[in-house]
Motif scaffolding. Structure first.
Motif: not given
Ligand code: NAD
Ligand code: MG
Length: 393
Positions: A108-109, A134-139, A328-329, A371-372
């Protein structure tokens, strides 16, 4: 002048980061330092770098931190709890965030820093393994820059042509990413002895000094597996584009092979201050405190293929990388539970891979679209893994 938040300041990467920052007071100011519970170290660090904010993740430690900061005459604001970690990672004044919390607790941070469009120096590989796209797209959506701190990914980044770093590696003439790994402390030990290895033996890495979780991951080579998944997301490549190469000396930190036969390698002494300084100053270069490599002193320079019978976790991770995100998760969550149980002395070293495999076999395929849902799924898998731990203990 960069304003830097160091998430996980009291850990191995956090300490190396503060060492690099202390060498360049004219370029970097510390905005915030965070820790899980080691407030003595946090206060000692704050006395040196005078941050504006201190955060302890364990809410119950708020009063102790406040009291110690006041006794030390520190002029900083004190915060506690998980939300405060996200706040100091995304605050307006911050330009650079070192994401160096270990494990899922960093998701989350780290994600908050990405959503706030920061320059994110990513050591917390578990965050990317858990949430990948999700992480790469948010970036991309928020103009955040992700600079890899993992020495291998930092090496790969340095060996890629500047204009192709995050996309279309084939178009740049790249045929393979060669992800190197030392093979850890048990690379040569007889396989039948692995079951008796203790946490202390697993944490005694021959080349790197690191936190306990990543040290155990290095001994099982799950670390290389997580890095394999991390590389797929960071560089937008498929599992077939990556080969793992064992290189016990940890002098080459990874390589990129081009279709004309050229192989570019990044080399250096095994000291995380090199990738940290590279990412902090990118695209410039700054002193890191790391001694130059002395080639004449290198006695051996060897390479092997990984042995999946010895390192079943590496195979589990490579297989997970070829599946949808949930795999992976799930693997990351199971592994965090299993490694913690091993470190606590509840299970044997070889149980880690068995628990990971058994948990993956039970994991429901699920599409993780926010992310939730990632956090919720991570929790479900942890409960399954804990049952597997009880079965093995
Ligand atoms: P470490 O255990 O030494 O430090 C972890 C840090 O995270 C500490 O500051 C701790 O207080 C904090 N932390 C732990 N649990 C937390 C929680 N629940 N909430 C908030 N903070 C928490 O670990 P490390 O070796 O520094 O590794 C950090 C990350 O960097 C890991 O993801 C690891 O895989 C990655 N990494 C480390 C190295 C290395 O050489 N140490 C190399 C490459 C990548
Ligand atoms: Mg690494």
């Amino acid at each position: 002048m960069h304003q830097v938040t160091v998430l996980g300041a009291t850990g191995s990467i956090g300490k190396s980061t503060l060492d690099v920052i202390a060498r360049h007071p004219e370029q970097y100011q510390v905005y915030a330092l965070t820790c899980h519970s080691d407030i003595d170290t946090l206060i000692a660090q704050a006395k040196i770098c005078q941050p504006k904010h201190l955060v302890v993740a364990q809410s119950a430690l708020y009063d102790s931190l406040k009291q110690q900061a006041s006794s030390a005459n520190l002029q900083c604001e004190i915060h506690a709890g998980p939300q405060a970690l996200c706040d100091v990672a995304s605050a307006d004044d911050v330009t650079q965030v070192m994401a160096a919390i270990v494990g899922a607790a960093g998701l989350l941070p780290s994600f908050a820093a990405v959503k706030a469009g920061k320059q994110v120096l990513l050591a917390n590989k578990e965050a990317l393994v858990m949430s990948g796209e999700l992480f790469i797209r948010a970036a991309a959506d928020n103009n955040a820059t992700i600079l890899p701190i993992d020495s291998e990914h930092n090496a790969i980044f340095q060996c890629l042509p500047t204009s192709y770093r995050y996309a279309d590696l084939k178009g740049a003439g790249i045929s393979k990413i060669l992800l190197t790994g030392s093979g850890g402390p048990f690379r040569d030990c007889p396989i039948e002895q692995l079951q008796n290895k203790t946490p202390e033996q697993a944490c005694a890495h021959p080349n790197w000094s690191m936190g306990r979780k990543i040290s155990v991951d290095s001994a099982t080579m799950m670390n290389k597996g997580l890095e394999f998944i991390e590389a797929c997301w960071l560089f937008g490549v498929k599992p077939a584009d990556i080969d793992v190469v064992i290189h016990p000396q940890s002098v080459i930190h990874s390589m990129v092979q081009y279709k004309d036969g050229s192989v570019l390698a990044q080399m250096g002494n095994p000291d995380m201050r090199t990738p940290i300084a590279h990412a902090m100053a990118y695209p410039e270069r700054i002193e890191s405190g790391v001694a130059a490599l002395d080639f004449a002193a290198l006695t051996d320079f060897s390479f092997f293929r990984p042995d999946f019978a010895r390192f079943p976790n590496l195979k589990l991770a490579i297989d997970a990388a070829a599946q949808a995100q949930f795999a992976s998760t799930a693997l990351n969550a199971a592994n965090e539970v299993a490694v913690e149980a091993f470190l606590q002395g509840h299970i044997r070293f070889t149980d880690i891979a068995d628990i990971n495999r058994a948990t993956l076999d039970l994991a429901n395929e699920q599409s993780l679209t926010c992310i939730d849902s990632v956090i919720e799924y991570d929790g479900q898998i942890r409960r399954l893994a804990l049952q597997a731990v009880k079965g093995a203990a």
